[in-house]
Design a protein around this motif. Structure first.
Motif, PDB file in Angstrom:
ATOM      1  N   GLU A 117       0.838  -1.204   0.000  1.00  0.00           N
ATOM      2  CA  GLU A 117       0.000   0.000   0.000  1.00  0.00           C
ATOM      3  C   GLU A 117       0.876   1.258   0.000  1.00  0.00           C
ATOM      4  OE1 GLU A 117      -3.642  -2.113   2.530  1.00  0.00           O
ATOM      5  OE2 GLU A 117      -2.355  -0.606   3.474  1.00  0.00           O
ATOM      6  N   ASN A 118       0.241   2.400  -0.214  1.00  0.00           N
ATOM      7  CA  ASN A 118       0.945   3.678  -0.280  1.00  0.00           C
ATOM      8  C   ASN A 118       1.512   4.045   1.093  1.00  0.00           C
ATOM      9  OD1 ASN A 118       1.914   6.212  -0.829  1.00  0.00           O
ATOM     10  ND2 ASN A 118      -0.111   7.165  -1.098  1.00  0.00           N
TER      11      ASN A 118
ATOM     12  N   SER B  73       0.723   7.482   2.939  1.00  0.00           N
ATOM     13  CA  SER B  73      -0.604   7.729   3.498  1.00  0.00           C
ATOM     14  C   SER B  73      -0.859   6.717   4.613  1.00  0.00           C
ATOM     15  CB  SER B  73      -1.677   7.600   2.408  1.00  0.00           C
ATOM     16  OG  SER B  73      -2.971   7.777   2.954  1.00  0.00           O
TER      17      SER B  73
END
Length: 465
Positions: free
Chosen positions: A426-427, A430
């Protein structure tokens, strides 16, 4: 009134680090020896040291001997002339670079070298006599460098540090007295104390070794002393250039020790295999800062450590011992900092604590301070700053679990949350509440796990009864 400290400050040279020509300051502080007598060492001692270098290397040119011994050409020439007359060395024609003459030991010279090694295994630059070292250390005392509010604020410009602590740290650094920094774990004590050497922008001369009645104690430590570039540090044939090359120009030292500290580390150490003496930590910290971190968790008891400092703190001098019980005096010119997450009253009695000038408490953060650190960590780690995520951490995590706000929490929690995001593909820029709560559960010891482990241990004990 501390007369020893006043005397040290009075002895500081008129030329300071802010002068236009710092090299002139160093030449005045430690003039280059022009002959054997200027070194403060006997010809017998210096010739034995030179012979040991030749025994170690085989053949050496005059330039190489100068570099190894840190002695200027005129001093070395006198030693070589004497050794040739005594038939201890001879000339071997062209050197390795086919331009300089090289010198080697005769059979008699090798016998003398073996005998010299049997008495002392030291093989390095010529040492500085203890009397000269005392004068140089006093002249460049760390207590002559005064800290002002502008310098301290600039040092901590990007650090969240409350004003009350800043207003204590500055005067404490100028006081010449020991400092005790205490507070809960993770409140920034180690981080802040390790930045304090940034207040000193000048340098000081550190000898490679000192001589006590021609017993050599190695002092320069490449792991603790950081040389600074200068134009006049090396040996030279020119009599009017540079300072004494037996010193090395370094940034003011910062020596840090923690739970590994034992009382033997505060005394001169003798290696029976190499037959060499090594200086203790406080001697290596002279003209700088000595930080004893995690006070109360050392191998030695707190009172043993504290009692070791009573005389040095009072008299600004220390007393050390060589083999056979020979004592000698050294300067104790440093800012001594104790740091602990244990209440000082549990570590030392009131009489000792009275000798420490400043006790500075590092407590938990206020919410606005926590937010500022959180935002700084986001910037450093490339994370999008989300004010709502900070509120979630403050209310749903810290407040709900009754965990105080510490400076280490934002960095640790955000870093662990990033680790999870990367693992899941995932990013990582963030961070969401799910990742943050996962980081919290991984970071803190689970109360359920603690209860379960305690019950298991109790069951095992009952089984053995």
């Amino acid at each position: 009134m501390n007369h020893a400290l006043d005397a040290a400050r009075a002895a500081a040279p008129a030329v300071t680090s802010s002068d236009a020509n710092p090299d002139s300051r160093l030449r005045l502080l430690a003039p280059r020896p022009l002959n054997i007598e200027d070194t403060g060492l006997s010809r017998h001692f210096l010739t034995e040291l030179l012979i040991k270098h030749l025994y170690d290397a085989g053949l050496l040119s005059a330039k190489q001997l100068m570099q190894r011994l840190s002695l200027a050409g005129p001093v070395l020439e006198g030693l070589i002339e004497f050794l040739r007359k005594e038939v201890l060395i001879d000339v071997h024609g062209q050197g390795f670079d086919n331009r300089e003459l090289s010198y080697g030991l005769t059979q008699r010279g090798r016998e003398v070298a073996i005998d010299a090694y049997a008495r002392s295994g030291y093989l390095g630059p010529a040492p500085v006599p203890i009397q000269q070292y005392r004068k140089v250390a006093a002249a460049q005392t760390v207590h002559a460098t005064h800290v002002n509010a502008d310098a301290l604020n600039e040092l901590f410009r990007f650090t969240v540090l409350r004003d009350s602590i800043r207003q204590q740290l500055g005067p404490a650094m100028n006081s010449g007295r020991a400092i005790f920094i205490y507070g809960p774990a993770g409140t920034g004590k180690t981080y802040i104390t390790q930045k304090l050497t940034g207040l000193f922008t000048d340098s000081c001369l550190i000898p490679y070794a000192i001589s006590v009645n021609e017993q050599v104690v190695s002092l320069f430590d490449p792991l603790l002393h950081e040389p600074v570039s200068d134009s006049e540090g090396g040996p030279s044939l020119m009599l009017d250039q540079g300072y004494d090359p037996r010193f090395i120009n370094c940034a003011r030292p910062q020596v840090i020790t923690g739970g590994e500290l034992g009382m033997e580390m505060l005394e001169v150490h003798f290696n029976p295999v190499t037959k060499e003496y090594q200086a203790p930590l406080q001697l290596k910290a002279n003209n700088g800062i000595f930080i004893i971190d995690d006070m109360g968790r050392q191998r030695a008891t707190p009172m043993e450590v504290f009692n070791r400092w009573i005389v040095p703190m009072e008299e600004k001098r220390d007393y050390l011992t060589l083999g056979a019980g020979r004592h000698f005096q050294t300067p104790f010119d440093q800012i001594l900092v104790f740091s602990s997450n244990i209440n000082p009253l549990e570590l030392a009695d009131e009489a000792f604590l009275r000798r420490i000038g400043y006790k500075i408490y590092f407590g938990y953060l206020e919410q606005d301070e926590y937010r500022r650190i959180w935002q700084q960590v986001c910037t450093e780690k490339g994370i999008d700053f989300d004010p709502e995520l900070v509120d979630f951490a403050l209310v749903k995590l810290h407040e709900q679990h009754q965990v105080g706000l510490r400076p280490c929490h934002p960095r640790d929690l955000l870093g662990m949350a990033q680790d999870r995001r990367r693992y899941l593909g995932e990013n990582a820029a963030s961070i969401d509440e799910v990742s943050l709560r996962w980081a919290w559960d991984s970071y803190f010891v689970s109360l359920d796990a603690e209860v379960e482990m305690s019950a298991t241990q109790l069951t095992r004990r009952n089984d053995h009864v």
